[in-house]
Enzyme design. Structure first.
Site, mmCIF file in Angstrom:
data_model
loop_
_atom_site.group_PDB
_atom_site.id
_atom_site.type_symbol
_atom_site.label_atom_id
_atom_site.label_comp_id
_atom_site.label_asym_id
_atom_site.label_seq_id
_atom_site.Cartn_x
_atom_site.Cartn_y
_atom_site.Cartn_z
ATOM 1 N N ASP A 107 -2.321 10.576 -2.366
ATOM 2 C CA ASP A 107 -2.603 9.516 -3.337
ATOM 3 C C ASP A 107 -2.899 10.086 -4.712
ATOM 4 O OD1 ASP A 107 -2.898 6.701 -1.863
ATOM 5 O OD2 ASP A 107 -3.398 8.355 -0.538
ATOM 6 N N ARG B 74 0.855 -1.171 0.000
ATOM 7 C CA ARG B 74 0.000 0.000 0.000
ATOM 8 C C ARG B 74 0.906 1.241 0.000
ATOM 9 N NH1 ARG B 74 2.306 2.229 3.552
ATOM 10 N NH2 ARG B 74 0.705 3.777 3.516
#
Ligand code: MRU
Length: 340
Positions: free
Chosen positions: A234, A51
């Site tokens: 992100d 991640r």
């Protein structure tokens, strides 16, 4: 081994073998997953074994090489690759690095539809990320004042990239230069990336870390112990809106109230000028189980994995080409598109 600290690398690529550090098991268990096919890669991304936006991109590049390893039909190579890349991108919707990496691998195959070409591109993505993190550390280190506190949210550290991290890069570089400072790490519910990953990797490096619950950020700011907030992202849109781990918006609003600078570490791989604003970004909704914990069964739950911090709450962006200040629509484009 990771130069930032004595923690293992999130993504290992050796002799055509992809191994991913299982971050669901950290910090108490250090285990690697051998990724032998596309479905295993999809599963590792979807379940957050790997991640963090850049690490997801790096892993995706190599996963497509693994998935195409037995592809001998040169004529069908590109079409097969595109189909597999599209499937891999469905693992998680928000971090732009997944689609960015898939696009780069497919573009390499358009130039030369063979395994060597896409392998070289995947390795280039990895090598570039190492250099980018070094540059982020260099450009961001001066933001950290000696003998003050820096607050960070989630994990934008060495475990989320190739090495050194994005938001943590200025911390590692400042620490290596002997600057005294403390890092307040939000635990980052519901999956505790701050408590399990950031607090671990920074303390392994000997950095003064204090773990706090997310709802304690206001009180450490009110006490005047925080002189800077530094987070990752992100996806950053054309206007400068920041998509990052849920709770980042809370931190930005607190920074505005307490007049604490709010900086975002932004590698160019995570800049998305195709999206005009944060409203154009798909926010991943995850399982209620991640939140329910000890709550009564059947309670209705909402679990967005990310939120959008509007550009007007951002003091500046730390990029590998320097610091971007408002107005971000022009400063980011200048630095990350035209500037280099
Ligand atoms: O759900 P995660 O753990 O992948 O979320 C990660 C984050 O929000 C990070 O802050 C972001 O990806 C930047 S990593 C350099």
């Amino acid at each position: 081994m990771n130069t930032a600290s004595s923690i293992p690398s999130a993504v290992e690529w050796r002799d055509g073998r992809l191994r991913l550090l299982d971050q669901r098991r950290l910090p108490h268990h250090v285990e690697y997953l051998d990724i032998a096919d596309l479905n295993q890669a999809w599963e590792a991304i979807n379940t957050l074994a790997v991640r963090g936006a850049p690490a997801i991109g790096i892993a995706a590049g190599y996963a497509l090489v693994v998935a195409m390893a037995d592809e001998t039909d040169r004529d069908g190579f590109l079409a097969t690759l595109r189909r597999k890349a599209e499937h891999l991108q469905s693992a998680r919707p928000t971090a732009v690095n997944l689609e960015w990496a898939a696009r780069r691998i497919c573009a390499a195959a358009e130039r030369s539809p063979d395994l060597q070409a896409i392998r070289a591109e995947a390795e280039a993505i990895h090598a570039e990320d190492r250099a980018i993190c070094q540059a982020l550390g260099h450009h961001g280190k001066h933001l950290i004042q000696p003998d003050t506190g820096v607050l960070t949210h989630c994990n934008a550290g060495a475990l989320a990239v190739s090495e050194l991290g994005t938001a943590t890069a200025p911390m590692y570089v400042s620490h290596a230069e002997g600057k005294p400072f403390r890092v307040f790490v939000d635990e980052t519910r519901p999956l505790l990336q701050g408590a399990r990953l950031t607090a671990w990797e920074l303390s392994q490096a000997g950095i003064d870390v204090q773990l706090i619950c997310d709802n304690m950020a206001a009180s450490v700011m009110a006490a005047g112990e925080v002189s800077l907030a530094l987070v990752g992202t992100d996806r950053v849109t054309r206007n400068g809106d920041v998509v990052n781990k849920i709770g980042t918006l809370n931190v930005a609003i607190l920074c505005k109230h307490f007049d604490v600078p709010f900086y975002v570490a932004l590698p160019s791989s995570t800049y998305d000028p195709q999206s005009a604003t944060g409203a154009d970004v798909t926010i991943e909704q995850r399982s209620a189980d991640e939140v329910l914990g000890t709550a009564a069964a059947g309670v209705s739950v909402r679990n967005p994995a990310f939120d959008v911090t509007p550009a007007e709450l951002v003091t500046g962006f730390v990029t590998e080409h320097g610091i971007a200040k408002p107005p971000f629509a022009t400063s980011l484009a200048d630095l990350l598109i035209a500037g280099h």
